[in-house]
Design an enzyme around this catalytic site. Structure first.
Site, PDB file in Angstrom:
ATOM      1  N   GLU A  32      11.379  -6.378  -9.123  1.00 41.18           N
ATOM      2  CA  GLU A  32      10.652  -5.170  -9.486  1.00 41.18           C
ATOM      3  C   GLU A  32      11.532  -4.223 -10.294  1.00 41.18           C
ATOM      4  O   GLU A  32      12.334  -3.464  -9.717  1.00 41.18           O
ATOM      5  CB  GLU A  32      10.183  -4.441  -8.223  1.00 41.18           C
ATOM      6  CG  GLU A  32       9.250  -5.254  -7.365  1.00 41.18           C
ATOM      7  CD  GLU A  32       8.319  -4.367  -6.552  1.00 41.18           C
ATOM      8  OE1 GLU A  32       7.100  -4.521  -6.700  1.00 41.18           O
ATOM      9  OE2 GLU A  32       8.810  -3.507  -5.804  1.00 41.18           O
ATOM     10  N   GLY A  52       1.365  -2.574  -6.188  1.00 39.97           N
ATOM     11  CA  GLY A  52       1.228  -1.264  -5.560  1.00 39.97           C
ATOM     12  C   GLY A  52      -0.140  -0.677  -5.842  1.00 39.97           C
ATOM     13  O   GLY A  52      -1.129  -0.969  -5.174  1.00 39.97           O
ATOM     14  N   GLY A  53      -0.214   0.150  -6.876  1.00 44.44           N
ATOM     15  CA  GLY A  53      -1.439   0.886  -7.199  1.00 44.44           C
ATOM     16  C   GLY A  53      -2.698   0.031  -7.207  1.00 44.44           C
ATOM     17  O   GLY A  53      -3.731   0.414  -6.635  1.00 44.44           O
ATOM     18  N   SER A  93       3.510  -2.316 -11.874  1.00 44.32           N
ATOM     19  CA  SER A  93       2.301  -2.112 -12.680  1.00 44.32           C
ATOM     20  C   SER A  93       1.582  -3.416 -13.021  1.00 44.32           C
ATOM     21  O   SER A  93       1.004  -3.558 -14.097  1.00 44.32           O
ATOM     22  CB  SER A  93       2.612  -1.303 -13.947  1.00 44.32           C
ATOM     23  OG  SER A  93       3.155  -0.035 -13.598  1.00 44.32           O
ATOM     24  N   TRP A 105       0.820  -1.221   0.000  1.00 51.38           N
ATOM     25  CA  TRP A 105       0.000   0.000   0.000  1.00 51.38           C
ATOM     26  C   TRP A 105       0.851   1.267   0.000  1.00 51.38           C
ATOM     27  O   TRP A 105       0.327   2.360  -0.152  1.00 51.38           O
ATOM     28  CB  TRP A 105      -0.917   0.017   1.218  1.00 51.38           C
ATOM     29  CG  TRP A 105      -1.961  -1.060   1.254  1.00 51.38           C
ATOM     30  CD1 TRP A 105      -2.145  -2.085   0.351  1.00 51.38           C
ATOM     31  CD2 TRP A 105      -2.987  -1.232   2.253  1.00 51.38           C
ATOM     32  NE1 TRP A 105      -3.204  -2.872   0.729  1.00 51.38           N
ATOM     33  CE2 TRP A 105      -3.748  -2.367   1.898  1.00 51.38           C
ATOM     34  CE3 TRP A 105      -3.320  -0.544   3.412  1.00 51.38           C
ATOM     35  CZ2 TRP A 105      -4.825  -2.818   2.656  1.00 51.38           C
ATOM     36  CZ3 TRP A 105      -4.395  -0.987   4.173  1.00 51.38           C
ATOM     37  CH2 TRP A 105      -5.140  -2.111   3.795  1.00 51.38           C
ATOM     38  N   GLU A 118      11.978   2.069  -3.505  1.00 51.69           N
ATOM     39  CA  GLU A 118      11.732   3.412  -2.948  1.00 51.69           C
ATOM     40  C   GLU A 118      12.533   3.624  -1.669  1.00 51.69           C
ATOM     41  O   GLU A 118      12.981   4.736  -1.386  1.00 51.69           O
ATOM     42  CB  GLU A 118      10.219   3.604  -2.710  1.00 51.69           C
ATOM     43  CG  GLU A 118       9.476   3.792  -4.028  1.00 51.69           C
ATOM     44  CD  GLU A 118       8.042   3.281  -4.028  1.00 51.69           C
ATOM     45  OE1 GLU A 118       7.458   3.092  -2.956  1.00 51.69           O
ATOM     46  OE2 GLU A 118       7.514   3.070  -5.140  1.00 51.69           O
ATOM     47  N   HIS A 122      12.687  -2.396  -0.713  1.00 45.50           N
ATOM     48  CA  HIS A 122      11.930  -1.858  -1.848  1.00 45.50           C
ATOM     49  C   HIS A 122      12.737  -0.743  -2.509  1.00 45.50           C
ATOM     50  O   HIS A 122      13.448   0.003  -1.835  1.00 45.50           O
ATOM     51  CB  HIS A 122      10.575  -1.325  -1.362  1.00 45.50           C
ATOM     52  CG  HIS A 122       9.665  -0.971  -2.489  1.00 45.50           C
ATOM     53  ND1 HIS A 122       9.775   0.211  -3.178  1.00 45.50           N
ATOM     54  CD2 HIS A 122       8.658  -1.663  -3.080  1.00 45.50           C
ATOM     55  CE1 HIS A 122       8.860   0.234  -4.137  1.00 45.50           C
ATOM     56  NE2 HIS A 122       8.173  -0.895  -4.097  1.00 45.50           N
TER      57      HIS A 122
END
Ligand code: PGA
Length: 249
Positions: A166, A233-234, A212, A10, A96, A94
């Site tokens: 990823e 994710g999204g 994605s 999330w 990020e 991750h």
């Protein structure tokens, strides 16, 4: 042979109130899933989500975990604390975190080891940037990241953890790796695991694709031999979308 695992990351989305609503809506939609289903809410939501998913087949994951048991690490959360809330998985490394919060191969390895020591399954993320892909060094990058992340972890523990491939350029961009490219790079990661830990471990370790992944492309990605699930994710932020990914045919 490997049971697929689909996890929702999330990121920094969902207040506790929204988180409870989301998992309450999700639970009945995924109750017959054939794969393992995991949600990874922000830390502040974990206890609320733990309660809301109790008695369902949804498992709880955290988005990070610190390497120390406790101590002077302002803002961090230990594996022991997560475990106390019923957390079963923790995303580690991750992109990020690597990009914005100084995460390195070494800290990824330390976090993964702490999770395992506490009985939490790490979901270790690896993946190349667009520049690295264009320069043809994808295989080398994911191999180095994988070997570094797994340093000094026992073979049996490696067999039971999860790796997420990823590609950074596919995260949140709507650009998905082709199923062939994703499969080929995951094979490279599996070969890297085999090189250090042997065939039996590499045959058993589950490797997800992330970037994605959504209700439209999940089936073709999941049709590939090497792809054992997804880190989403999204498309994990809406019960309807995430349940469609989880219930892929
Ligand atoms: P995305 O994110 O599905 O929004 O691309 C995946 C991830 O970062 O784990």
């Amino acid at each position: 042979m490997r049971k697929p695992i689909i996890a929702g990351n999330w990121k920094m989305n969902m207040t506790p109130t929204e988180a409870i609503e989301l998992v309450r809506a999700l639970a009945p939609l995924v109750k017959d899933a054939k794969c393992d289903v995991v949600v990874c809410p922000p830390a502040i939501d974990l206890s609320f989500v733990a309660e809301a998913i109790s008695g369902t087949n949804i498992k709880l994951g955290a988005q990070n975990v610190h390497w120390a048991d406790k101590g002077a690490y302002t803002g961090e959360i230990s594996a022991k604390m997560l475990l106390d809330l019923g957390v079963k998985y923790a995303i580690v490394g991750h992109s990020e975190r690597r990009q914005y919060f100084g995460e390195t191969d070494e800290t990824v390895n330390m976090r993964a080891k702490a999770a395992i020591a506490a009985g939490i399954t790490p979901i270790i993320c690896v993946g190349e940037s667009l520049e690295q892909r264009e320069n043809g060094v994808t295989d080398a990058v994911v191999t180095v990241q994988t070997v570094a992340a797994l340093k000094d972890i026992e073979a049996e523990q490696v067999a039971n953890l999860v790796i997420a491939y990823e590609p950074i350029w596919a995260i949140g961009t709507g650009k998905t790796a082709t199923k062939e490219d994703a499969n080929a790079t995951i094979k490279v990661i599996r070969d890297a695991v085999r090189g250090v830990f042997g065939q039996n471990v590499s045959d058993r370790v589950r490797i997800q694709y992330g970037g994605s992944m959504n209700p439209k492309n999940v089936s073709e990605l999941m049709s590939m031999d090497e792809i054992d699930g997804g880190l989403i994710g999204g498309a994990s932020l809406k019960a309807d979308d995430f349940s469609k990914v989880v219930n892929y045919q």
